[in-house]
Motif scaffolding. Structure first.
Motif, PDB file in Angstrom:
ATOM      1  N   LEU A   1       0.829  -1.204   0.000  1.00 17.67           N
ATOM      2  CA  LEU A   1       0.000   0.000   0.000  1.00 17.67           C
ATOM      3  C   LEU A   1       0.868   1.260   0.000  1.00 17.67           C
ATOM      4  CD1 LEU A   1      -2.896  -0.834   2.514  1.00 17.67           C
ATOM      5  CD2 LEU A   1      -3.005  -0.718   0.015  1.00 17.67           C
ATOM      6  N   ILE A   2       1.929   1.239   0.814  1.00 16.00           N
ATOM      7  CA  ILE A   2       2.833   2.390   0.880  1.00 16.00           C
ATOM      8  C   ILE A   2       3.558   2.567  -0.449  1.00 16.00           C
ATOM      9  CG2 ILE A   2       4.886   3.322   2.017  1.00 16.00           C
ATOM     10  CD1 ILE A   2       3.985   1.850   4.553  1.00 16.00           C
ATOM     11  N   ASN A   3       3.992   1.468  -1.058  1.00 11.92           N
ATOM     12  CA  ASN A   3       4.658   1.547  -2.368  1.00 11.92           C
ATOM     13  C   ASN A   3       3.751   2.201  -3.411  1.00 11.92           C
ATOM     14  OD1 ASN A   3       6.971   0.383  -1.431  1.00 11.92           O
ATOM     15  ND2 ASN A   3       6.707  -1.581  -2.479  1.00 11.92           N
ATOM     16  N   ARG A   4       2.497   1.769  -3.437  1.00 13.93           N
ATOM     17  CA  ARG A   4       1.566   2.321  -4.426  1.00 13.93           C
ATOM     18  C   ARG A   4       1.374   3.821  -4.224  1.00 13.93           C
ATOM     19  NH1 ARG A   4      -3.312  -2.226  -4.496  1.00 13.93           N
ATOM     20  NH2 ARG A   4      -2.114  -3.911  -5.475  1.00 13.93           N
ATOM     21  N   ARG A   5       1.245   4.218  -2.963  1.00 13.85           N
ATOM     22  CA  ARG A   5       1.055   5.643  -2.681  1.00 13.85           C
ATOM     23  C   ARG A   5       2.270   6.453  -3.083  1.00 13.85           C
ATOM     24  NH1 ARG A   5       0.057   5.220   2.339  1.00 13.85           N
ATOM     25  NH2 ARG A   5       2.047   5.919   3.207  1.00 13.85           N
ATOM     26  N   ARG A   6       3.459   5.937  -2.815  1.00 17.49           N
ATOM     27  CA  ARG A   6       4.684   6.671  -3.142  1.00 17.49           C
ATOM     28  C   ARG A   6       4.927   6.715  -4.638  1.00 17.49           C
ATOM     29  NH1 ARG A   6       8.725   4.614   1.791  1.00 17.49           N
ATOM     30  NH2 ARG A   6       7.764   5.964   3.378  1.00 17.49           N
ATOM     31  N   LEU A   7       4.577   5.657  -5.346  1.00 20.06           N
ATOM     32  CA  LEU A   7       4.749   5.662  -6.792  1.00 20.06           C
ATOM     33  C   LEU A   7       3.772   6.615  -7.472  1.00 20.06           C
ATOM     34  CD1 LEU A   7       5.326   1.855  -7.409  1.00 20.06           C
ATOM     35  CD2 LEU A   7       7.015   3.676  -7.611  1.00 20.06           C
ATOM     36  N   ARG A   8       2.599   6.787  -6.860  1.00 13.09           N
ATOM     37  CA  ARG A   8       1.633   7.749  -7.411  1.00 13.09           C
ATOM     38  C   ARG A   8       2.058   9.187  -7.139  1.00 13.09           C
ATOM     39  NH1 ARG A   8      -2.467   4.377  -5.124  1.00 13.09           N
ATOM     40  NH2 ARG A   8      -2.637   5.896  -3.421  1.00 13.09           N
ATOM     41  N   ASN A   9       2.658   9.399  -5.966  1.00 13.87           N
ATOM     42  CA  ASN A   9       3.050  10.754  -5.561  1.00 13.87           C
ATOM     43  C   ASN A   9       4.568  10.827  -5.449  1.00 13.87           C
ATOM     44  OD1 ASN A   9       0.240  11.391  -5.190  1.00 13.87           O
ATOM     45  ND2 ASN A   9       0.365  10.296  -3.240  1.00 13.87           N
ATOM     46  N   SER A  10       5.231  10.856  -6.580  1.00  7.93           N
ATOM     47  CA  SER A  10       6.694  10.906  -6.578  1.00  7.93           C
ATOM     48  C   SER A  10       7.178  12.171  -5.876  1.00  7.93           C
ATOM     49  CB  SER A  10       7.229  10.880  -8.012  1.00  7.93           C
ATOM     50  OG  SER A  10       6.835   9.691  -8.651  1.00  7.93           O
ATOM     51  N   ALA A  11       8.196  12.016  -5.031  1.00  2.00           N
ATOM     52  CA  ALA A  11       8.717  13.153  -4.266  1.00  2.00           C
ATOM     53  C   ALA A  11       9.334  14.188  -5.193  1.00  2.00           C
ATOM     54  CB  ALA A  11       9.749  12.668  -3.253  1.00  2.00           C
ATOM     55  N   VAL A  12       9.005  15.440  -4.946  1.00  2.00           N
ATOM     56  CA  VAL A  12       9.577  16.536  -5.733  1.00  2.00           C
ATOM     57  C   VAL A  12      10.997  16.816  -5.273  1.00  2.00           C
ATOM     58  CG1 VAL A  12       9.333  18.956  -6.357  1.00  2.00           C
ATOM     59  CG2 VAL A  12       7.291  17.525  -6.103  1.00  2.00           C
ATOM     60  N   VAL A  13      11.209  16.742  -3.970  1.00  2.00           N
ATOM     61  CA  VAL A  13      12.517  17.022  -3.396  1.00  2.00           C
ATOM     62  C   VAL A  13      13.320  15.734  -3.306  1.00  2.00           C
ATOM     63  CG1 VAL A  13      13.744  17.925  -1.401  1.00  2.00           C
ATOM     64  CG2 VAL A  13      11.536  18.915  -2.061  1.00  2.00           C
ATOM     65  N   MET A  14      14.511  15.747  -3.857  1.00  2.00           N
ATOM     66  CA  MET A  14      15.384  14.577  -3.782  1.00  2.00           C
ATOM     67  C   MET A  14      15.948  14.446  -2.378  1.00  2.00           C
ATOM     68  SD  MET A  14      15.309  13.113  -6.704  1.00  2.00           S
ATOM     69  CE  MET A  14      16.727  12.018  -6.529  1.00  2.00           C
ATOM     70  N   THR A  15      16.045  13.215  -1.907  1.00  2.00           N
ATOM     71  CA  THR A  15      16.616  12.963  -0.587  1.00  2.00           C
ATOM     72  C   THR A  15      18.021  12.404  -0.746  1.00  2.00           C
ATOM     73  OG1 THR A  15      15.566  10.783  -0.595  1.00  2.00           O
ATOM     74  CG2 THR A  15      14.394  12.571   0.521  1.00  2.00           C
ATOM     75  N   ASN A  16      18.848  12.629   0.251  1.00  2.00           N
ATOM     76  CA  ASN A  16      20.230  12.154   0.229  1.00  2.00           C
ATOM     77  C   ASN A  16      20.424  11.065   1.265  1.00  2.00           C
ATOM     78  OD1 ASN A  16      21.137  14.104  -1.728  1.00  2.00           O
ATOM     79  ND2 ASN A  16      21.036  15.647  -0.088  1.00  2.00           N
ATOM     80  N   VAL A  17      21.177  10.027   0.900  1.00  2.00           N
ATOM     81  CA  VAL A  17      21.424   8.927   1.822  1.00  2.00           C
ATOM     82  C   VAL A  17      22.189   9.401   3.047  1.00  2.00           C
ATOM     83  CG1 VAL A  17      23.592   8.215   0.731  1.00  2.00           C
ATOM     84  CG2 VAL A  17      22.217   6.530   1.958  1.00  2.00           C
ATOM     85  N   GLU A  18      22.972  10.471   2.882  1.00  2.00           N
ATOM     86  CA  GLU A  18      23.755  11.003   3.998  1.00  2.00           C
ATOM     87  C   GLU A  18      22.866  11.576   5.103  1.00  2.00           C
ATOM     88  OE1 GLU A  18      24.279  11.734   0.844  1.00  2.00           O
ATOM     89  OE2 GLU A  18      26.225  10.766   0.440  1.00  2.00           O
ATOM     90  N   ASP A  19      21.589  11.826   4.792  1.00  2.00           N
ATOM     91  CA  ASP A  19      20.675  12.355   5.806  1.00  2.00           C
ATOM     92  C   ASP A  19      20.250  11.293   6.807  1.00  2.00           C
ATOM     93  OD1 ASP A  19      20.774  14.822   4.555  1.00  2.00           O
ATOM     94  OD2 ASP A  19      19.019  14.407   3.292  1.00  2.00           O
ATOM     95  N   ASP A  20      20.567  10.031   6.525  1.00  2.00           N
ATOM     96  CA  ASP A  20      20.238   8.912   7.413  1.00  2.00           C
ATOM     97  C   ASP A  20      18.743   8.876   7.717  1.00  2.00           C
ATOM     98  OD1 ASP A  20      20.834   6.633   8.910  1.00  2.00           O
ATOM     99  OD2 ASP A  20      21.134   7.772  10.759  1.00  2.00           O
ATOM    100  N   LEU A  21      17.941   9.001   6.671  1.00  2.00           N
ATOM    101  CA  LEU A  21      16.493   8.949   6.836  1.00  2.00           C
ATOM    102  C   LEU A  21      16.012   7.504   6.971  1.00  2.00           C
ATOM    103  CD1 LEU A  21      15.395  11.511   4.081  1.00  2.00           C
ATOM    104  CD2 LEU A  21      15.692  11.938   6.536  1.00  2.00           C
ATOM    105  N   THR A  22      14.953   7.313   7.725  1.00  2.00           N
ATOM    106  CA  THR A  22      14.354   5.990   7.817  1.00  2.00           C
ATOM    107  C   THR A  22      13.486   5.747   6.586  1.00  2.00           C
ATOM    108  OG1 THR A  22      12.331   6.704   8.937  1.00  2.00           O
ATOM    109  CG2 THR A  22      14.252   6.246  10.327  1.00  2.00           C
TER     110      THR A  22
END
Length: 349
Positions: free
Chosen positions: A317-338
């Motif tokens: 369900l989360i995958n489908r929602r994220r694929l529909r609403n692609s993030a505008v802001v790119m995230t960086n792996v260095e931010d250590d986001l969950t």
């Protein structure tokens, strides 16, 4: 002896979580299952080698005035100590280690891998990651799967004893079953890896292995034919592949360094609890508790199956929602986001 056994368990406790983190650091998510599989196939190799060693030590009665069990501990302890010392000095645990002699192009490839596996080493303990993990149904789902699955791990020694009695073998001859069990671990783990590579369905493959495990349990506990029971016994070793896939599902689907470590630690804690409870679930010999133990095992495996289906459904369900609403802001792996914080993170199902 009890105190030494506790110390041994404490020393071993961090091995598998550490190896899992190293693999998550070095390899892409699509590459991690095969590497984790090789690690857990080591259990199968260990059973085979241990069985052969037991047979060899059977002829060492009172050699140098030492008992057979003492020779077993000396030999295995020496081998383990050697590999421990070797690993301490030679095992590379950082993909950017100077020992690798990386050039500029290879360092770029390492950065690409880091973005894929979402692992950034840090010495900071992020409490928010831990609190987030504790509030996730998925964590407790994987923990329960680990506990339920490894009830068998503790029970297999009892089952092995029962087979030894049924085949009228002496304790020192039981190594033949250990060799077969080790081969079963290698076979089912390899099968699981190939199925996931072919189908790209990690969670459903775990469910398939659970079905094989249930069939083995029923055959082993219900059949009265010794040969058929032996086949069932070997089928039940598919539970090792189940745990390997569960560890891989965790490695692939959790990001944030502290959160990943916490997930691994929790799964191993529940793994240990399952090992401790397991021997009490299977009667040592035929008894009135046999039917109830079979029913308990089948119910437990069914619970594992349903838990995994629910966990997969929520991630999908989360995958489908994220694929529909692609993030505008790119995230960086260095931010250590969950994986929850990163809107670009897609779960491996």
């Amino acid at each position: 002896m009890i105190a030494l056994r506790l110390l041994l368990g404490a020393a071993e406790a961090g091995i598998y979580p550490a190896l899992s983190l190293i693999i998550c650091t070095f390899y892409r998510r699509s590459e991690q299952l095969a590497r984790l599989g090789v690690v857990w196939m080591g259990n199968g190799v260990g059973l085979i080698a241990g069985g052969v060693l037991t047979f060899a030590i059977g002829s060492m009665k009172n050699t140098l005035n030492l008992s057979q069990w003492q020779w077993m501990l000396i030999i295995l302890g020496s081998v383990t100590s050697f590999f421990g010392i070797f690993s301490f000095f030679c095992l590379i645990d950082n993909p950017k280690s100077r020992a690798l002699g990386l050039n500029a192009e290879q360092e770029i490839l390492i950065e690409e891998r880091n973005r894929d596996n979402a692992v950034v080493r840090t010495n900071k303990v992020n409490k928010d990651h831990i609190l987030e993990a504790l509030g996730e149904l998925r964590l407790w789902g994987f923990c329960l799967v680990s506990l339920i699955n490894n009830l068998q791990n503790g029970a297999m020694s009892v089952s092995l004893r029962r087979l030894t009695i049924e085949y009228n073998l002496k304790d020192e001859q039981a190594w033949v079953f250990s060799v077969g069990a080790g081969g079963s671990i290698i076979l089912f783990t390899t099968m699981a890896i190939l199925i996931v590579r072919k189908t790209k369905q990690l969670i459903y493959c775990i469910c398939f292995m659970i079905v094989i495990d249930v069939v083995g349990l029923l055959v082993f506990e219900v059949s009265t034919n010794p040969v058929v029971r032996l086949v069932g016994f070997y089928l039940t070793w598919s539970y090792v592949a189940i745990f390997t896939l569960t560890v891989s599902a965790t490695a692939n689907n959790v990001s944030g360094y502290t959160k990943k470590i916490f997930y691994n630690a929790m799964i191993m804690i529940f793994y240990a609890i399952g090992n401790a409870i397991g021997p009490y679930m299977v009667p040592a010999t035929g008894s009135t508790f046999l039917i109830s133990s079979v029913i308990t095992c089948v119910i437990a495996c069914t619970a594992m199956f349903l838990i995994l289906v629910v966990v997969r459904w929520r991630m999908e369900l989360i995958n489908r929602r994220r694929l529909r609403n692609s993030a505008v802001v790119m995230t960086n792996v260095e931010d250590d986001l969950t994986d929850v914080q990163d809107p670009n993170f897609i779960y491996c199902l």
